[in-house]
Scaffold this active site. Structure first.
Site, short mmCIF file in Angstrom:
data_model
loop_
_atom_site.label_atom_id
_atom_site.label_comp_id
_atom_site.label_asym_id
_atom_site.label_seq_id
_atom_site.Cartn_x
_atom_site.Cartn_y
_atom_site.Cartn_z
N ASN A 12 2.08 -2.87 -3.79
CA ASN A 12 1.60 -3.68 -4.92
C ASN A 12 0.11 -3.95 -4.70
OD1 ASN A 12 1.07 -5.60 -6.86
ND2 ASN A 12 2.25 -7.24 -5.88
N TRP A 13 -0.72 -3.25 -5.46
CA TRP A 13 -2.18 -3.39 -5.27
C TRP A 13 -2.71 -4.71 -5.81
CZ3 TRP A 13 -4.55 1.98 -7.07
CH2 TRP A 13 -4.00 3.00 -6.26
N LYS A 14 -1.93 -5.40 -6.60
CA LYS A 14 -2.39 -6.63 -7.28
C LYS A 14 -3.68 -6.30 -8.04
CE LYS A 14 -0.20 -9.21 -3.62
NZ LYS A 14 0.11 -10.52 -3.11
N HIS A 104 7.18 -11.18 -10.09
CA HIS A 104 6.46 -11.43 -8.83
C HIS A 104 6.13 -12.91 -8.73
CE1 HIS A 104 3.34 -11.39 -5.76
NE2 HIS A 104 3.88 -10.26 -5.35
N GLU A 106 3.57 -14.41 -7.92
CA GLU A 106 2.27 -14.79 -8.49
C GLU A 106 2.36 -14.93 -10.01
OE1 GLU A 106 -0.02 -11.74 -6.52
OE2 GLU A 106 0.37 -12.77 -4.63
N GLU A 174 11.31 -11.60 -1.76
CA GLU A 174 9.97 -11.94 -1.27
C GLU A 174 9.86 -13.45 -1.10
OE1 GLU A 174 6.89 -8.75 -2.06
OE2 GLU A 174 6.90 -10.03 -3.81
N GLY A 180 1.35 -12.82 1.81
CA GLY A 180 -0.08 -12.96 2.12
C GLY A 180 -0.39 -13.98 3.20
N SER A 220 4.13 -10.07 4.04
CA SER A 220 3.42 -9.81 5.30
C SER A 220 4.02 -8.63 6.09
CB SER A 220 3.35 -11.08 6.16
OG SER A 220 2.60 -12.07 5.47
N GLY A 241 2.04 -5.88 -0.07
CA GLY A 241 0.84 -6.29 -0.79
C GLY A 241 -0.40 -5.87 -0.03
N GLY A 242 -0.97 -6.79 0.75
CA GLY A 242 -2.24 -6.56 1.45
C GLY A 242 -2.31 -5.24 2.20
C1 PEP Z 1 3.37 -9.09 -2.37
O1 PEP Z 1 2.42 -9.60 -2.95
O2 PEP Z 1 4.32 -8.61 -3.02
C2 PEP Z 1 3.35 -9.07 -0.92
C3 PEP Z 1 4.46 -8.82 -0.28
O3 PEP Z 1 2.15 -9.33 -0.32
P1 PEP Z 1 1.81 -9.23 1.28
O4 PEP Z 1 2.41 -7.94 1.76
O5 PEP Z 1 0.32 -9.22 1.34
O6 PEP Z 1 2.43 -10.40 1.92
#
Ligand code: PEP
Length: 262
Positions: A12-14, A104, A106, A174, A180, A220, A241-242
């Site tokens: 997920n590039w956001k 998601h 967010e 999640e 994050g 994470s 994500g990151g």
């Molecule tokens: C996400 O935003 O779906 C996510 C899992 O982020 P991260 O891997 O950065 O925790």
């Protein structure tokens, strides 16, 4: 009844990487996986770029026949009309998106998306032949008050109202506190909730559909911890994500089997 579910590693590039950057990124990711002789039977790899990148990603993947899947980060509950700023599932299907992330955390927290809206988006995705990557997860306060499973289970039940289980679904657990934060859930926590979510799928759809549906962990995830999650029987991959923005790291996550000999 042992069903083989192909692990799914989704990035997920956001709101990162514009359409030019997306082309370079996907090309390099494909090279990295190919150099490492990644076997896509070991893990399907998908990217979820911003809407404005999708046409570029589609063109590259189709022109070079790259074995990488892609999808959008959200979809409108509506098919067309006066919904300024929204993107119809029909438009995503026209760009050959296979998947779409829905619900998601967010979107739920920053955009106030309710369980009803998430449900409407799942139905909209299915109307257009898209497979929802449906995100559920509890906040730190939920965890304290109700334990890990109650909120994700309730969110999943609400999101599946009136949904046809034969139309395809990926569920991503999640925990909001893990996204994050650098503080991932333990594999045992992820397994506990993934098993509970699979139980809901069996109740709402059927045992067969539940066994065929991939349940991911997200929060994470990195190359150093992915294998520990994938060892759990009910965890079928990760929403990343990151770490999905670092080609070497993401490629390494996709190759979880090889680099740790799992
Ligand atoms: C996400 O935003 O779906 C996510 C899992 O982020 P991260 O891997 O950065 O925790």
């Amino acid at each position: 009844m042992a069903v083989k579910r192909t692990p799914f590693i989704a990035g997920n590039w956001k709101m990162n990487l514009d359409h030019l950057q997306s082309i370079a990124f996907v090309q390099k990711l494909a090279w990295s996986l190919s150099d490492a002789r990644h076997d896509f039977a070991d893990a399907e790899v998908a990217v979820f770029p911003p809407f404005t990148d999708l046409r570029s990603v589609q063109t590259l993947i189709s022109a070079d026949s790259l074995p990488i899947s892609y999808g959008a980060q959200d979809v409108s509950a509506h098919d067309s009309g006066a919904y300024t700023g929204e993107i119809s599932g029909a438009f995503l299907a026209a760009l050959d998106c296979r998947y779409v992330i829905i619900g998601h955390s967010e979107r739920r927290t920053l955009h106030g998306e309710s369980d009803d809206e998430v449900n409407a988006k799942v139905l909209a995705a299915h109307r257009h032949g898209l497979i929802p990557v449906l995100c559920v997860g509890e906040t730190a306060e939920d965890l304290e008050a109700h334990g890990p499973s109650a909120v994700p289970v309730a969110q999943l039940r609400a999101a599946l109202e009136g949904v046809d289980g034969s139309k395809g679904l990926v569920v991503a657990y999640e925990p909001v506190w893990a996204i994050g934060s650098g503080q991932a859930a333990t594999p045992a926590q992820a397994e506990q909730v993934a098993a509970a979510l699979r139980g809901v799928l069996a109740e709402v759809f059927s045992e067969e559909t539940a066994q065929a549906t991939r349940v991911l962990y997200g929060g994470s995830v990195k190359a150093a911890n992915i294998a520990s999650f994938l060892r759990e029987p009910n965890v079928d991959g990760a929403l990343v994500g990151g770490a999905s923005l670092d080609i070497d790291e993401f490629s390494s996550i996709a190759r979880f089997k090889k680099h740790v000999g799992a």
